[in-house]
Design a protein around this motif. Structure first.
Motif, PDB file in Angstrom:
ATOM      1  N   VAL A  53      30.105 -21.080  61.074  1.00  0.00           N
ATOM      2  CA  VAL A  53      30.876 -21.530  59.922  1.00  0.00           C
ATOM      3  C   VAL A  53      30.455 -22.944  59.515  1.00  0.00           C
ATOM      4  O   VAL A  53      30.322 -23.249  58.324  1.00  0.00           O
ATOM      5  N   GLY A  54      30.211 -23.824  60.487  1.00  0.00           N
ATOM      6  CA  GLY A  54      29.744 -25.171  60.152  1.00  0.00           C
ATOM      7  C   GLY A  54      28.430 -25.145  59.403  1.00  0.00           C
ATOM      8  O   GLY A  54      28.228 -25.893  58.433  1.00  0.00           O
ATOM      9  N   PHE A  55      27.518 -24.278  59.839  1.00  0.00           N
ATOM     10  CA  PHE A  55      26.240 -24.103  59.147  1.00  0.00           C
ATOM     11  C   PHE A  55      26.467 -23.597  57.721  1.00  0.00           C
ATOM     12  O   PHE A  55      25.836 -24.070  56.763  1.00  0.00           O
ATOM     13  N   GLY A  56      27.412 -22.643  57.569  1.00  0.00           N
ATOM     14  CA  GLY A  56      27.733 -22.129  56.237  1.00  0.00           C
ATOM     15  C   GLY A  56      28.303 -23.186  55.323  1.00  0.00           C
ATOM     16  O   GLY A  56      27.999 -23.235  54.124  1.00  0.00           O
ATOM     17  N   ASP A  81      38.734 -24.853  63.116  1.00  0.00           N
ATOM     18  CA  ASP A  81      38.646 -26.237  62.636  1.00  0.00           C
ATOM     19  C   ASP A  81      37.711 -26.337  61.438  1.00  0.00           C
ATOM     20  O   ASP A  81      38.026 -26.995  60.438  1.00  0.00           O
ATOM     21  N   GLN A  82      36.557 -25.687  61.506  1.00  0.00           N
ATOM     22  CA  GLN A  82      35.612 -25.733  60.397  1.00  0.00           C
ATOM     23  C   GLN A  82      36.192 -25.087  59.142  1.00  0.00           C
ATOM     24  O   GLN A  82      35.971 -25.559  58.018  1.00  0.00           O
ATOM     25  N   VAL A  84      39.617 -24.549  58.390  1.00  0.00           N
ATOM     26  CA  VAL A  84      40.859 -25.144  57.896  1.00  0.00           C
ATOM     27  C   VAL A  84      40.697 -26.624  57.561  1.00  0.00           C
ATOM     28  O   VAL A  84      41.245 -27.107  56.563  1.00  0.00           O
ATOM     29  N   ASN A  85      39.937 -27.356  58.375  1.00  0.00           N
ATOM     30  CA  ASN A  85      39.814 -28.801  58.161  1.00  0.00           C
ATOM     31  C   ASN A  85      38.577 -29.204  57.367  1.00  0.00           C
ATOM     32  O   ASN A  85      38.493 -30.351  56.917  1.00  0.00           O
ATOM     33  N   GLU A  86      37.631 -28.308  57.217  1.00  0.00           N
ATOM     34  CA  GLU A  86      36.429 -28.635  56.440  1.00  0.00           C
ATOM     35  C   GLU A  86      36.354 -27.778  55.179  1.00  0.00           C
ATOM     36  O   GLU A  86      36.535 -28.259  54.068  1.00  0.00           O
ATOM     37  N   ALA A  87      36.095 -26.489  55.336  1.00  0.00           N
ATOM     38  CA  ALA A  87      35.876 -25.618  54.168  1.00  0.00           C
ATOM     39  C   ALA A  87      37.043 -25.658  53.190  1.00  0.00           C
ATOM     40  O   ALA A  87      36.852 -25.754  51.972  1.00  0.00           O
ATOM     41  N   ALA A  88      38.275 -25.602  53.700  1.00  0.00           N
ATOM     42  CA  ALA A  88      39.443 -25.528  52.823  1.00  0.00           C
ATOM     43  C   ALA A  88      39.710 -26.831  52.077  1.00  0.00           C
ATOM     44  O   ALA A  88      40.341 -26.822  51.026  1.00  0.00           O
ATOM     45  N   LYS A  89      39.237 -27.957  52.615  1.00  0.00           N
ATOM     46  CA  LYS A  89      39.670 -29.253  52.091  1.00  0.00           C
ATOM     47  C   LYS A  89      38.581 -30.058  51.389  1.00  0.00           C
ATOM     48  O   LYS A  89      38.863 -31.131  50.850  1.00  0.00           O
TER      49      LYS A  89
END
Length: 278
Positions: A53-56, A81-82, A84-89
């Motif tokens: 997911v981080g790569f995506g 975490d990736q 909810v705290n990254e992709a979503a925000k």
């Protein structure tokens, strides 16, 4: 249904030179053979859901169309975490300057009759509080193709959850003519499958095939189509919500609270939830 999922990704790759498909074993076709369409821009990753997911997220930030597979929804939690705290925000934290709208996470979900505790979970409810994500669950081949292409092209990150028991359950479906060409369905719109007058029954995914009376397939879990559901309940006076996930803090709790508020004076009985065991 697995063929419809595969066809949708094939079209996305053919029409979008920036699109890539990646995940554990996808270059070999994946566990459910949803990615058997050649290896150009289709590649395996290490066994790390957080990394996938981080790569995506990184790919989507650079303008690519990233179609990631989490092999089973039960294993999506290391990537929480990736997601909810990254992709979503990202769109919000940058004031709309950049986003990861090109990110779609595919994952098989729900029970299959065997598989035990790590291959039978329904984790869609965990993502309802993550503003910025969308969550979609198709019920059939034509829905899978149209909603997956709609998810890939939606300007928001989408978690696309595929009920695994339906991949090869052709006998469950009415005859469906899945379009061979490009075919897209909108997200966030429920569908009334069986009109009725005495009860509204709301569900998504596999339980669609075990439900009767006025039946609504919610299709998109986040955002969910409150207008269609409220209109139906105002007519029928009753609502039963069915989902495979457990009852406590399940998606049905959120829907029940909102419909109770909107339809209180038209309800002839308390809203009921029929769910999987805790």
């Amino acid at each position: 249904m697995y063929q419809a999922v595969r066809d949708a990704m094939s079209i996305a790759l053919a029409k979008d030179d920036s699109a890539v498909v990646f995940g554990e074993d996808v270059a070999f076709g994946g566990v459910f053979r949803c990615t058997m369409f050649g290896r150009e821009r289709v590649f395996n990753t290490p066994l790390t859901e957080q990394g996938i997911v981080g790569f995506g997220v990184g790919l989507a930030l650079m303008g690519h169309t990233a179609i990631a597979e989490i092999q089973f929804a039960d294993y999506i939690f290391p990537a929480f975490d990736q997601l909810v705290n990254e992709a979503a925000k990202i769109r919000y934290r940058s004031g709309g300057t950049y986003n990861v709208g090109g990110l779609t996470i595919r994952t098989p979900t729900m029970s299959v009759g065997h598989g035990g505790l790590y291959h039978s979970q329904s984790p869609e409810g965990f993502f309802m509080g993550a503003s910025g994500l969308k969550v979609v669950i198709p019920r059939s081949p034509i829905q899978a193709k149209g909603l997956l292409l709609g998810s890939i092209r939606d300007p928001n990150p989408v978690i696309f959850m595929e009920p695994k028991i339906l991949y090869r359950s052709a006998g469950l479906f009415a005859v469906e003519q899945v379009p061979v060409d490009d075919y897209e369905l909108p997200l966030g719109q429920a569908e009334i499958l069986v009109p009725g007058a005495d009860l509204t029954l709301l569900t998504w995914g596999t339980p669609v095939y075990h439900s009767k009376v006025e039946l609504i397939d919610l299709r998109s879990i986040l955002p969910w189509d409150v207008e269609t559901v409220a209109e139906s309940v105002n007519r029928t006076g009753r609502l039963v919500i069915v989902h495979e996930a457990g009852m406590t803090a399940g998606v049905g709790a959120e829907i029940s609270a909102e419909i109770q508020k909107r339809c209180f004076l038209k309800l002839n009985a308390p809203i009921k939830r029929v769910t999987g065991w805790e």
